[in-house]
Design a protein around this motif. Structure first.
Motif, PDB file in Angstrom:
ATOM      1  N   ASP A 109       3.626  -4.306  -6.993  1.00 56.50           N
ATOM      2  CA  ASP A 109       3.067  -3.371  -6.017  1.00 56.50           C
ATOM      3  C   ASP A 109       3.429  -3.762  -4.585  1.00 56.50           C
ATOM      4  O   ASP A 109       3.111  -3.042  -3.637  1.00 56.50           O
ATOM      5  N   GLU A 110       4.115  -4.911  -4.437  1.00 56.24           N
ATOM      6  CA  GLU A 110       4.562  -5.350  -3.114  1.00 56.24           C
ATOM      7  C   GLU A 110       5.991  -5.892  -3.224  1.00 56.24           C
ATOM      8  O   GLU A 110       6.360  -6.491  -4.233  1.00 56.24           O
ATOM      9  N   TYR A 111       6.772  -5.659  -2.150  1.00 57.49           N
ATOM     10  CA  TYR A 111       8.177  -6.082  -2.135  1.00 57.49           C
ATOM     11  C   TYR A 111       8.527  -6.574  -0.748  1.00 57.49           C
ATOM     12  O   TYR A 111       7.869  -6.245   0.244  1.00 57.49           O
ATOM     13  N   MET A 112       9.603  -7.359  -0.664  1.00 58.79           N
ATOM     14  CA  MET A 112      10.149  -7.781   0.622  1.00 58.79           C
ATOM     15  C   MET A 112      11.600  -7.331   0.717  1.00 58.79           C
ATOM     16  O   MET A 112      12.368  -7.468  -0.244  1.00 58.79           O
ATOM     17  N   PRO A 114       2.976 -18.388  -7.104  1.00 58.31           N
ATOM     18  CA  PRO A 114       3.675 -18.623  -8.379  1.00 58.31           C
ATOM     19  C   PRO A 114       3.676 -17.422  -9.315  1.00 58.31           C
ATOM     20  O   PRO A 114       4.545 -17.324 -10.187  1.00 58.31           O
ATOM     21  N   SER A 115       2.736 -16.514  -9.128  1.00 61.17           N
ATOM     22  CA  SER A 115       2.690 -15.331  -9.993  1.00 61.17           C
ATOM     23  C   SER A 115       3.497 -14.164  -9.434  1.00 61.17           C
ATOM     24  O   SER A 115       3.476 -13.068 -10.006  1.00 61.17           O
ATOM     25  N   ALA A 116       4.225 -14.375  -8.327  1.00 61.58           N
ATOM     26  CA  ALA A 116       5.036 -13.287  -7.774  1.00 61.58           C
ATOM     27  C   ALA A 116       6.002 -12.790  -8.852  1.00 61.58           C
ATOM     28  O   ALA A 116       6.654 -13.574  -9.542  1.00 61.58           O
ATOM     29  N   LYS A 117       6.079 -11.473  -8.990  1.00 53.91           N
ATOM     30  CA  LYS A 117       6.780 -10.905 -10.145  1.00 53.91           C
ATOM     31  C   LYS A 117       8.297 -11.129 -10.127  1.00 53.91           C
ATOM     32  O   LYS A 117       8.938 -11.031 -11.169  1.00 53.91           O
ATOM     33  N   ILE A 118       8.847 -11.471  -8.974  1.00 56.16           N
ATOM     34  CA  ILE A 118      10.271 -11.793  -8.943  1.00 56.16           C
ATOM     35  C   ILE A 118      10.585 -12.944  -9.889  1.00 56.16           C
ATOM     36  O   ILE A 118      11.622 -12.979 -10.546  1.00 56.16           O
ATOM     37  N   PHE A 119       9.647 -13.891 -10.014  1.00 55.75           N
ATOM     38  CA  PHE A 119       9.877 -15.063 -10.847  1.00 55.75           C
ATOM     39  C   PHE A 119       9.795 -14.751 -12.346  1.00 55.75           C
ATOM     40  O   PHE A 119      10.321 -15.498 -13.163  1.00 55.75           O
ATOM     41  N   PHE A 145      13.227  -7.862  -3.147  1.00 60.90           N
ATOM     42  CA  PHE A 145      12.689  -8.492  -4.353  1.00 60.90           C
ATOM     43  C   PHE A 145      11.181  -8.255  -4.448  1.00 60.90           C
ATOM     44  O   PHE A 145      10.514  -7.935  -3.457  1.00 60.90           O
ATOM     45  N   ALA A 146      10.654  -8.418  -5.665  1.00 59.21           N
ATOM     46  CA  ALA A 146       9.234  -8.202  -5.933  1.00 59.21           C
ATOM     47  C   ALA A 146       8.423  -9.394  -5.451  1.00 59.21           C
ATOM     48  O   ALA A 146       8.579 -10.506  -5.964  1.00 59.21           O
ATOM     49  N   SER A 147       7.569  -9.169  -4.470  1.00 57.72           N
ATOM     50  CA  SER A 147       6.708 -10.231  -3.954  1.00 57.72           C
ATOM     51  C   SER A 147       5.272 -10.096  -4.434  1.00 57.72           C
ATOM     52  O   SER A 147       4.466 -11.007  -4.273  1.00 57.72           O
ATOM     53  N   ASN A 182       0.820  -1.222   0.000  1.00 55.93           N
ATOM     54  CA  ASN A 182       0.000   0.000   0.000  1.00 55.93           C
ATOM     55  C   ASN A 182       0.849   1.265   0.000  1.00 55.93           C
ATOM     56  O   ASN A 182       0.532   2.250   0.668  1.00 55.93           O
ATOM     57  N   GLY A 183       1.978   1.199  -0.720  1.00 64.22           N
ATOM     58  CA  GLY A 183       2.765   2.400  -0.939  1.00 64.22           C
ATOM     59  C   GLY A 183       3.759   2.757   0.141  1.00 64.22           C
ATOM     60  O   GLY A 183       4.346   3.842   0.091  1.00 64.22           O
ATOM     61  N   SER A 184       4.010   1.852   1.118  1.00 56.40           N
ATOM     62  CA  SER A 184       5.001   2.188   2.144  1.00 56.40           C
ATOM     63  C   SER A 184       5.602   0.920   2.735  1.00 56.40           C
ATOM     64  O   SER A 184       5.008  -0.165   2.676  1.00 56.40           O
TER      65      SER A 184
END
Length: 354
Positions: free
Chosen positions: A157-160, A61-66, A145-147, A43-45
């Motif tokens: 839109d989400e990262y770890m 499986p659709s997490a954008k890191i992959f 990475f992009a989660s 949510n932007g933070s």
């Protein structure tokens, strides 16, 4: 260097693995400590970091890191001195470079206080994992990475953000034999070579394996356009000594702004060593090897600190480097590691006490 204090929630591991570790015989990056630091971007933070037991990560499986490779990382080390004090080496440089990489990869930047306060809290919790065997240290791997999920080719839109530790021995032992690469390129103008993006390293593995199959340890990367100029040594910055002058390629879109590299340049200036940051032609290197003016070549990076090169190969010919007494490589490695382990005065303000 001051960062504000924050409340970092800590969930301690029920049992510790530390009793199973042989700290006198550590490989590099194969053993991991009991805990890790995690912060999620939603949510932007970024959420306030938390320390949790070291554990697997569950991703859709659709997490954008992959699919689109939004992944960046840093490499750092923590050290203990003889009085059991914990030290870092230029940690804010790592934090800033992580955010430079983040910006280039369209990843939200991590707040500096989250990085530093989180790192310090994790180090204090895992202080017993910092090895004190000569040459060993606690390797620190911050990464993002992009989660977020989705097959659409766009930023997530989400990262770890995670920091994990690995007590480690020396990265390389002894000198290395390298092959000058003429076909494959590590990076290109306008690309992401200056960022610590995971894909940069993935792209190196195949040509490096081709060199290994020929009896070399690593490759020396050349420029992507003409392959006439050397740029990096494997995953390290490269230095060349011709007579008493130290040469290294200037940083650019293609070359990582290495923290060890910057430290070497500053020490050289302090020691009155002549330095030239300029293009280094392969032809110049070969000519210097033939006429005896090539005294040293070495790679420089966080993992190995300094990695002397014994031989370089080019077009089926190997060129052996001489054994140089009072080498620059040995001088720089001793000066840097003496600062890192708090064995000598730090005139540069690089050492950071945790």
């Amino acid at each position: 260097m001051e960062t504000k204090t924050m409340n970092i929630k800590v969930e301690k591991a029920k049992t510790s693995k530390i009793g199973q570790v042989d700290f006198d015989n550590l490989a590099f990056g194969n053993v991991f400590t009991d805990h890790m630091l995690v912060s999620n971007y939603k949510n932007g933070s970024w959420g306030v970091p938390e320390i949790v037991p070291y554990q697997p990560i569950t991703l859709d499986p659709s997490a954008k890191i992959f699919h689109y490779g939004q992944s960046i990382f840093e490499g750092m080390k923590a050290y203990k001195d003889e009085k059991d004090a914990i030290w870092l080496f230029r940690p804010m440089d790592n934090c800033r470079r992580l955010n430079i990489s983040a910006k280039r990869m369209a990843i939200p930047e991590i707040p500096e206080d989250y990085f530093m306060e989180g790192l310090k809290a994790l180090l204090k919790l895992e202080k017993d994992w910092i090895p004190q065997t000569p040459g060993s240290s606690l390797y620190i791997r911050p990464f993002i990475f992009a989660s977020g999920n989705g097959f659409h080719a766009s930023p997530a839109d989400e990262y770890m953000f995670i920091i994990a530790f690995a007590p480690s021995g020396a990265y390389f032992s002894g000198k290395v034999k390298v092959l000058i690469e003429e076909k494959y390129s590590r990076s290109a103008n306008g690309g992401v070579g200056f960022a610590k993006a995971g894909g940069n390293y993935a792209g190196q593995f195949y040509p490096t394996q081709l060199a290994v199959d020929k009896g070399y340890n690593q490759v020396i990367w050349t420029d992507d356009n003409t392959h006439e100029y050397i740029e990096e040594a494997g995953a390290m910055n490269i230095f060349v000594r011709i007579n008493d002058t130290l040469l290294t390629a200037p940083t650019s879109d293609r070359i990582l702004d290495g923290i060890t590299r910057k430290s070497i340049l500053k020490i050289a200036e302090n020691k009155g060593i002549a330095v030239e940051e300029r293009k280094i032609a392969v032809s110049e290197l070969i000519e210097a090897a033939k006429d005896g003016s090539l005294k040293e070549m070495f790679g420089a990076g966080t993992a190995a600190v300094i990695s002397p090169i014994s031989t370089f190969g080019f077009r089926d010919v190997d060129y052996d480097l001489p054994e140089t007494p009072n080498s620059y490589a040995a001088l720089f490695k001793k000066r840097i590691t003496d600062i890192q382990y708090n064995r000598a005065e730090d005139n540069f303000g690089w050492r950071f006490k945790v």
